[in-house]
Write an enzyme that holds these catalytic residues in place. Structure first.
Site, mmCIF file in Angstrom:
data_model
loop_
_atom_site.group_PDB
_atom_site.id
_atom_site.type_symbol
_atom_site.label_atom_id
_atom_site.label_comp_id
_atom_site.label_asym_id
_atom_site.label_seq_id
_atom_site.Cartn_x
_atom_site.Cartn_y
_atom_site.Cartn_z
ATOM 1 N N TRP A 103 0.824 -1.216 0.000
ATOM 2 C CA TRP A 103 0.000 0.000 0.000
ATOM 3 C C TRP A 103 0.853 1.259 0.000
ATOM 4 C CZ3 TRP A 103 -4.346 -0.862 -1.960
ATOM 5 C CH2 TRP A 103 -4.979 -2.095 -1.769
ATOM 6 N N ASP A 173 -1.665 6.926 6.261
ATOM 7 C CA ASP A 173 -2.735 6.066 5.754
ATOM 8 C C ASP A 173 -3.016 5.041 6.849
ATOM 9 O OD1 ASP A 173 -4.381 4.213 4.561
ATOM 10 O OD2 ASP A 173 -3.021 3.718 2.919
ATOM 11 N N LYS A 197 -12.796 -1.406 6.961
ATOM 12 C CA LYS A 197 -12.091 -2.338 7.823
ATOM 13 C C LYS A 197 -12.474 -2.142 9.296
ATOM 14 C CE LYS A 197 -8.326 -2.302 4.452
ATOM 15 N NZ LYS A 197 -8.497 -3.616 3.853
#
Length: 362
Positions: A103, A173, A197
């Site tokens: 990511w 993030d 999530k």
């Protein structure tokens, strides 16, 4: 339902059963207005109340000081990968990226498309997988910002502590570990997270932005890609993802009722401790993929001695009600995602299943 699956999906992921039941009760008629919240105008007082309250709950749970704003955007964290450099890496300045896995790599690649980007630290090719220590992160003095991924969902690694980047703004993030533990949010000029999530269903991305940092953003970019647009309009410039924000509202209330981030962290460490113990006490039958000091309390990655045994593990687990245990398609092996809403009982059941599978196949 008499029995729910043991849901270890990485995202979209488990939601609290109490939240789902409350949403079910209000699905057709939201608080007696004769409509679902999905049917009402985002300009209505009912939705504006949800919008404002959700912002306030997020700020309260994170302990945000004055000078921060909570925004609701669309496009997932992946859109933020491009929006951040578009807004903040203008005028020849570049963002500096901490490379720790898939990511962070995607975020860096998007920044390169927008202009210059540098690497502040890199551990994404190391084995076992690990996060860099704060002392390893070298921040260029002229960087527009430093970007890190707090928890690498695919690798199963997580920062134990965050660096002090001094005068250079820090951006995080936190898509896969936001609200899972206590931390000092004031270290960050910006935090962002896809909801699917730990916050709610997919469809909304939460952005937490320090106002003085926001003022540094470029102006000559499309309206919907400017943070200023959302700041000026309280995230209501265009039609927001109304139902997703409503669900985030319910999840934040659930977290608050459970005792906030301190309670979430205690629960998460207790839950993941069961599974890590099953790995560490297996005599090598299971092998963790992340270095112990970088292990995530959200995504637990591990492997068996060969692919055939892993396939047998997944098949038998599925037959016993366990969902979401194969690793990400890019790396394979096994992964259990134990987000806030995954019950202790599910983690206990998985640890017991792992012990039994080892006894039968070891």
């Amino acid at each position: 339902m008499n029995k729910r699956a043991y849901n270890f999906n990485a995202g979209p992921a488990a939601l609290p059963l109490e939240v789902l039941q409350q949403a079910q009760e209000q699905f057709v008629d939201y608080k007696g207005i004769g409509m679902s919240i999905m049917e009402i105008s985002h300009r209505s007082k009912e939705y504006e109340q949800v919008n404002d309250e959700t912002q306030q709950l997020m700020a309260e749970l994170l302990g945000l000081p004055e000078g921060y704003k909570v925004l609701f955007l669309q496009g997932g964290a992946s859109t933020q990968f491009a929006m951040i450099p578009m807004n903040f890496a203008a005028g020849g300045r570049s963002g500096s990226y901490v490379m720790t896995g898939s990511w962070s790599e995607k975020a860096y690649q998007e920044a390169q498309l927008m202009g210059e980007a540098s690497i502040a630290a890199s551990t994404d090719k190391e084995k076992p997988l690990r996060m860099p220590a704060p002392s390893e992160i070298q921040v260029p003095a002229d960087a527009a910002y430093v970007h890190l991924t707090s928890n690498e969902t695919i690798a199963g690694t997580q920062f134990a502590e965050f660096p002090d980047t001094g005068e250079v703004p820090l951006i995080g993030d936190m898509s896969s570990d936001i609200l899972s533990r206590e931390f000092d949010a004031s270290k960050f000029a910006m935090i962002y997270a896809g909801a699917q999530k730990n916050l709610g269903p997919s469809g909304v991305t939460v952005v937490i932005l320090r106002e003085d940092f926001a003022k540094q953003a470029a102006k000559g970019i499309p309206t919907m890609l400017r943070y200023e647009t959302y700041l000026k309009n309280n995230s209501l410039y265009n039609t927001p993802p109304v139902y997703s924000v409503y669900m985030v509202n319910l999840v934040l209330k659930w977290i608050k009722e459970k005792g906030g981030l301190a309670a979430m962290e205690r629960s998460n460490r207790e839950k993941t401790g069961l599974i890590y113990s099953a790995i560490d006490n297996s005599g090598g039958f299971y092998e963790g993929l992340a270095a112990r000091d970088s292990r995530s309390i959200m995504n637990l990655t591990f492997k068996l001695s060969n692919e055939e045994l892993e396939k047998a593990f997944v098949a038998e687990a599925k037959a016993n009600g366990f969902v979401g245990l194969p690793g990400h398609r890019s790396v394979g092996h096994l992964r259990a995602s134990t987000y806030n809403a995954v019950p202790y009982e599910s983690c206990k059941a998985l640890a017991e299943f792992m012990d039994e599978f080892r006894r039968k196949n070891g």
